[in-house]
Enzyme design. Structure first.
Site, mmCIF file in Angstrom:
data_model
loop_
_atom_site.group_PDB
_atom_site.id
_atom_site.type_symbol
_atom_site.label_atom_id
_atom_site.label_comp_id
_atom_site.label_asym_id
_atom_site.label_seq_id
_atom_site.Cartn_x
_atom_site.Cartn_y
_atom_site.Cartn_z
ATOM 1 N N CYS A 2 -20.352 75.332 35.878
ATOM 2 C CA CYS A 2 -20.096 75.571 37.285
ATOM 3 C C CYS A 2 -20.323 74.254 38.001
ATOM 4 O O CYS A 2 -20.820 73.305 37.408
ATOM 5 C CB CYS A 2 -21.067 76.609 37.832
ATOM 6 S SG CYS A 2 -21.025 78.150 36.908
ATOM 7 N N ARG A 27 -14.865 72.255 37.570
ATOM 8 C CA ARG A 27 -15.852 72.792 36.631
ATOM 9 C C ARG A 27 -15.851 74.324 36.589
ATOM 10 O O ARG A 27 -16.487 74.930 35.721
ATOM 11 C CB ARG A 27 -17.245 72.310 37.014
ATOM 12 C CG ARG A 27 -17.384 70.805 37.020
ATOM 13 C CD ARG A 27 -18.750 70.405 37.467
ATOM 14 N NE ARG A 27 -19.761 70.856 36.535
ATOM 15 C CZ ARG A 27 -20.125 70.217 35.439
ATOM 16 N NH1 ARG A 27 -19.562 69.071 35.143
ATOM 17 N NH2 ARG A 27 -21.043 70.698 34.641
ATOM 18 N N TRP A 72 -17.770 79.390 37.294
ATOM 19 C CA TRP A 72 -16.960 79.830 36.148
ATOM 20 C C TRP A 72 -17.800 80.908 35.482
ATOM 21 O O TRP A 72 -18.848 80.633 34.895
ATOM 22 C CB TRP A 72 -16.698 78.661 35.203
ATOM 23 C CG TRP A 72 -15.740 78.980 34.106
ATOM 24 C CD1 TRP A 72 -14.382 78.979 34.187
ATOM 25 C CD2 TRP A 72 -16.064 79.339 32.761
ATOM 26 N NE1 TRP A 72 -13.835 79.326 32.968
ATOM 27 C CE2 TRP A 72 -14.842 79.554 32.083
ATOM 28 C CE3 TRP A 72 -17.256 79.515 32.061
ATOM 29 C CZ2 TRP A 72 -14.780 79.921 30.748
ATOM 30 C CZ3 TRP A 72 -17.203 79.884 30.721
ATOM 31 C CH2 TRP A 72 -15.958 80.081 30.076
ATOM 32 N N ASN A 98 -26.009 76.164 37.263
ATOM 33 C CA ASN A 98 -24.960 75.859 36.291
ATOM 34 C C ASN A 98 -25.587 75.995 34.909
ATOM 35 O O ASN A 98 -26.619 75.383 34.651
ATOM 36 C CB ASN A 98 -24.470 74.414 36.525
ATOM 37 C CG ASN A 98 -23.605 73.907 35.384
ATOM 38 O OD1 ASN A 98 -22.920 74.689 34.732
ATOM 39 N ND2 ASN A 98 -23.638 72.612 35.137
ATOM 40 N N GLY A 99 -24.984 76.809 34.039
ATOM 41 C CA GLY A 99 -25.535 76.959 32.688
ATOM 42 C C GLY A 99 -25.825 78.403 32.375
ATOM 43 O O GLY A 99 -25.295 79.307 33.023
ATOM 44 N N GLU A 479 -2.010 69.262 19.539
ATOM 45 C CA GLU A 479 -2.320 68.849 20.909
ATOM 46 C C GLU A 479 -1.169 69.224 21.861
ATOM 47 O O GLU A 479 -1.406 69.706 22.968
ATOM 48 C CB GLU A 479 -2.599 67.340 20.925
ATOM 49 C CG GLU A 479 -2.817 66.715 22.277
ATOM 50 C CD GLU A 479 -3.938 67.359 23.096
ATOM 51 O OE1 GLU A 479 -4.725 68.141 22.561
ATOM 52 O OE2 GLU A 479 -3.969 67.102 24.319
ATOM 53 N N LYS A 483 -1.457 71.723 25.088
ATOM 54 C CA LYS A 483 -1.086 71.353 26.463
ATOM 55 C C LYS A 483 -0.142 72.400 27.061
ATOM 56 O O LYS A 483 -0.309 72.820 28.196
ATOM 57 C CB LYS A 483 -0.375 69.984 26.514
ATOM 58 C CG LYS A 483 -1.225 68.773 26.299
ATOM 59 C CD LYS A 483 -2.156 68.449 27.438
ATOM 60 C CE LYS A 483 -3.512 69.051 27.191
ATOM 61 N NZ LYS A 483 -4.493 68.214 26.542
ATOM 62 N N GLU A 486 -2.061 75.696 27.757
ATOM 63 C CA GLU A 486 -3.083 75.753 28.796
ATOM 64 C C GLU A 486 -2.550 75.524 30.200
ATOM 65 O O GLU A 486 -3.093 76.074 31.141
ATOM 66 C CB GLU A 486 -4.257 74.821 28.490
ATOM 67 C CG GLU A 486 -3.982 73.350 28.633
ATOM 68 C CD GLU A 486 -5.252 72.521 28.426
ATOM 69 O OE1 GLU A 486 -5.149 71.471 27.805
ATOM 70 O OE2 GLU A 486 -6.321 72.916 28.890
ATOM 71 N N HIS A 502 5.563 79.192 4.927
ATOM 72 C CA HIS A 502 4.564 80.092 4.334
ATOM 73 C C HIS A 502 4.227 81.266 5.250
ATOM 74 O O HIS A 502 3.157 81.862 5.134
ATOM 75 C CB HIS A 502 3.298 79.308 3.970
ATOM 76 C CG HIS A 502 3.541 78.276 2.924
ATOM 77 N ND1 HIS A 502 3.830 78.589 1.619
ATOM 78 C CD2 HIS A 502 3.589 76.914 2.996
ATOM 79 C CE1 HIS A 502 4.034 77.482 0.923
ATOM 80 N NE2 HIS A 502 3.893 76.448 1.739
ATOM 81 N N LYS A 601 -13.178 72.357 33.334
ATOM 82 C CA LYS A 601 -13.068 71.050 32.679
ATOM 83 C C LYS A 601 -14.207 70.792 31.700
ATOM 84 O O LYS A 601 -14.016 70.192 30.661
ATOM 85 C CB LYS A 601 -13.069 69.974 33.775
ATOM 86 C CG LYS A 601 -12.957 68.557 33.244
ATOM 87 C CD LYS A 601 -11.546 68.065 33.319
ATOM 88 C CE LYS A 601 -11.314 66.741 32.655
ATOM 89 N NZ LYS A 601 -10.137 66.782 31.796
HETATM 90 C C1 F6R Z 1 -7.661 70.513 26.790
HETATM 91 C C2 F6R Z 1 -9.028 70.190 27.125
HETATM 92 C C3 F6R Z 1 -10.105 70.800 26.319
HETATM 93 C C4 F6R Z 1 -11.210 69.770 26.037
HETATM 94 C C5 F6R Z 1 -12.380 70.428 25.314
HETATM 95 C C6 F6R Z 1 -13.439 69.417 24.945
HETATM 96 O O1 F6R Z 1 -6.766 69.821 27.609
HETATM 97 O O2 F6R Z 1 -9.290 69.453 28.043
HETATM 98 O O3 F6R Z 1 -9.627 71.335 25.130
HETATM 99 O O4 F6R Z 1 -10.673 68.737 25.262
HETATM 100 O O5 F6R Z 1 -12.947 71.397 26.139
HETATM 101 O O6 F6R Z 1 -13.904 68.733 26.043
HETATM 102 P P1 F6R Z 1 -14.664 67.369 25.921
HETATM 103 O O7 F6R Z 1 -13.732 66.339 25.406
HETATM 104 O O8 F6R Z 1 -15.127 67.057 27.311
HETATM 105 O O9 F6R Z 1 -15.798 67.600 24.973
#
Ligand code: F6R
Length: 606
Positions: A2, A27, A72, A98-99, A479, A483, A486, A502, A601
């Site tokens: 958060c 966050r 969050w 937060n947590g 990756e 993208k 998400e 397979h 994030k």
């Molecule tokens: C996807 C994304 C997440 C982060 C993951 C790890 O676009 O941003 O999958 O890569 O939550 O986050 P970090 O790199 O901050 O440990």
């Protein structure tokens, strides 16, 4: 996971707090709230959804001590009741948090037995009630008394109706930074939220508590003794935190990649010697030569960067490397032999799973190198050495420039390890020359943005995609699929192209395109066969290949060409294409690109 923002000063802190929350909204953004003290009472305003909903609820209130929170949800649905600040049963104490409090159920039961009535489903409510229970006129003391009772990872800010000019903040394994202004003091989950007000910050360490007032912050260690800590300067400029001319942070960050990559490389290599000198790595060559095995731990996009690095570390450095999903790894009983080097990759440096895996490995004697974008984070403190990505603040929730910067630093690291072992100076030089050319090549890719937008417009109505690739292109596919999932909410699968037959090939049909990443020279012929297999199942083919490609234009429905580079660096260029594709698909579908639903994030919970 958060966002916390606190203002204690002499100006009207409500507007300041709302603006501060906007900087930490990435966050968590399922609800938000603020609290302040008015005529000896705590006033709380909350709203479900984005911050603008809270803004709409505010009138012309003024307050000089304000705690503000963007949530969050972990414990309890994102409702107004569960939104923070959370008050104690009598309405004397307000807490933002937060947590996660791991032992909250037990604490709640104990408090309920004592007659405390709970109003929310949150774990946070035990904090406000515990503080209220032990409070005897000194808020600082009450918070200090409460702290040993709670277990978990948390950062909190607390106000009390009888202390209109102070806020107590504390943390354990969750980020919290103080901002020191003139006649005003701040606290936030992220220094980025403070940069508009002050560049002077103090990072709190675990177990530390601060009493913040307009005239400054008093700090105390876990034993309640007063301490003084170094005031640090925020280095980033205010512009780095704004969208500038771009519609979204995500797009800005995609376009920042050439510069981010140049920053990641700056002063870290010697082209003439074909080698690398990574700052902050104080391991001697003999120690680096003693490395027998590398374990990479990470999550999400950072995990994909690690998967790409594994190919490099094994191929060019010849070091056995394993890549581990942090959230799974922490529950294994990892075997750490002598000579194990761990690389923990995390943009935020706060990902709970990655940190837990690192702690487990550290306890077993491994040396830890962190690859991190954000300074002063938990991971950088836990690691033995840190390579900073220098990508600048990444505000869009999906990771873009941090990913390509991770690949850049990992390429330099692989080269360094290779040169210490068997790679010749000439080979090292060739590797570096190719790497140095990549930022300009990214610019060539960015210049194709309009064509990629047209492609996205053509396909964005479809709901299923496959990304297929081999070798370096395989994790690149993972990756790319992440993208697309998400930010545009399209179901996308990344597959090693050889795996298609397979099972997953059963899903291909004219409404399920295959996006084939064919920019890998070693496996080129093989992937062409896989593309033909997909085409035979009537899947529309979007192919990505190097610009000297001669075969795919007759096979693919759509073809995107990227500048020719070494296979090791093709993931960077291919990823920029896929980021743009996901961005434009999301835009076409009207999705919330910078803050996709259900995400945050910084994932500081398990
Ligand atoms: C996807 C994304 C997440 C982060 C993951 C790890 O676009 O941003 O999958 O890569 O939550 O986050 P970090 O790199 O901050 O440990």
């Amino acid at each position: 996971m958060c966002g916390i923002f606190v203002y204690v000063g002499t100006r009207n802190g409500i507007r300041i707090a709302i603006d501060g929350l906007k900087k930490v909204e990435y966050r968590g953004y399922d609800s938000a709230g603020i609290a302040f003290i008015e005529k000896g009472k705590i006033v709380c305003k909350k709203a479900v959804g984005k911050l603008k909903n809270l803004e709409e609820k505010l009138g012309d209130e003024t307050a000089t001590t304000v705690i503000a929170h963007t949530r969050w949800a972990t414990h309890g649905k994102p409702t107004e009741e569960n939104a923070h600040p959370i008050l104690d049963a009598k309405g004397s104490v307000a807490v933002i948090h937060n947590g996660i409090i791991e032992n909250y159920m037990q604490l709640r039961e104990e408090l309920e037995r004592e007659g405390v009535k709970f109003r929310t489903e949150t774990d946070t409510e035990v904090i406000s009630n515990l503080i209220a229970t032990v409070y005897k006129g000194d808020l600082l003391k009450a918070v200090q008394e409460m702290m040993p009772l709670i277990k978990g990872a948390w950062a909190i800010a607390v106000i009390h109706k009888d202390h209109p000019d102070e806020c107590i903040v504390a943390k354990n394994s969750a980020p919290l930074v103080l901002g020191i202004g003139v006649g005003e003091t701040f606290a936030a989950s992220d220094p980025n939220a403070l940069v508009h007000h002050t560049r002077e910050v103090i990072y709190l360490s675990d177990g530390e508590v601060a009493r913040i007032r307009p005239q400054g912050a008093e700090l105390f260690d876990a034993e309640h003794l007063p301490i003084s800590k170094q005031v640090e300067q925020i280095k980033h400029s205010v512009e780095e935190f704004s969208k500038g001319q771009f519609e979204h942070y995500t797009l800005k960050e995609i376009y920042e990649q050439p510069q981010a990559m140049r920053n990641a490389m700056l002063s870290r290599f010697f082209e003439d010697y074909g080698t690398v000198a990574l700052d902050d790595l104080f391991l001697k060559p003999a120690e680096l030569l003693a490395v027998k095995r590398i374990v990479i731990v990470a999550a999400g996009t950072s995990l994909h960067a690690g998967m790409i690095a594994r190919y490099m570390l094994e191929e060019i450095s010849r070091i056995p490397t394993s890549i581990e999903i942090a959230s799974e790894f922490r529950y294994r009983n990892p075997i750490v032999e002598d000579g194990t080097l761990v690389i923990a990759i995390s943009q935020s440096g706060e990902t709970a799973d990655t940190i837990a895996a690192v702690r487990e490995l550290k306890a077993k004697g491994a040396t830890i190198i962190a690859l991190c974008n954000v300074q002063g984070t938990t991971l950088t403190r836990d690691a033995d050495y840190t390579f900073f990505l220098r990508a600048g603040p990444e505000i869009g929730v999906c990771s873009t420039k941090a990913f390509t910067s991770q690949l850049t630093v990992l390429a330099l690291f692989s080269l360094m390890m290779a040169r210490l072992r068997h790679m010749s100076k000439l080979e090292g030089k060739e590797f570096l020359i190719a790497l140095e050319a990549v930022p300009e090549q990214i610019e060539t890719v960015l210049a194709q943005a309009m064509a990629i937008q047209h492609l996205a417009d053509k396909y964005a109505h479809l709901n299923d995609f496959f990304f297929i690739g081999r070798r370096y292109m395989y994790p690149t596919c993972l990756e790319a699929a992440l993208k697309l999932k998400e930010i545009s909410y399209i179901n996308a699968n990344g597959y090693a192209a050889g795996e298609l037959k397979h099972g997953p090939i059963a899903l291909l049909n004219p409404h399920c395109p295959t996006f084939a990443l064919c920019a890998d020279q070693v496996t080129y012929d093989k992937i062409i066969s896989n593309v033909l297999e997909a085409k035979a199942r009537h899947s529309p083919i979007i192919a990505l290949a190097f610009n000297d490609d001669e075969r795919l234009h007759t096979i693919a429905n759509d073809l995107i060409l990227i500048p020719k580079t070494r296979d090791e660096f093709a993931p960077i260029l291919a990823s920029v294409v896929c980021q743009l594709f996901a961005y434009f698909c999301a835009k076409k579908r009207g999705a919330d690109i910078d803050q996709p639903r259900n995400l945050a994030k910084s994932v500081t919970v398990e």
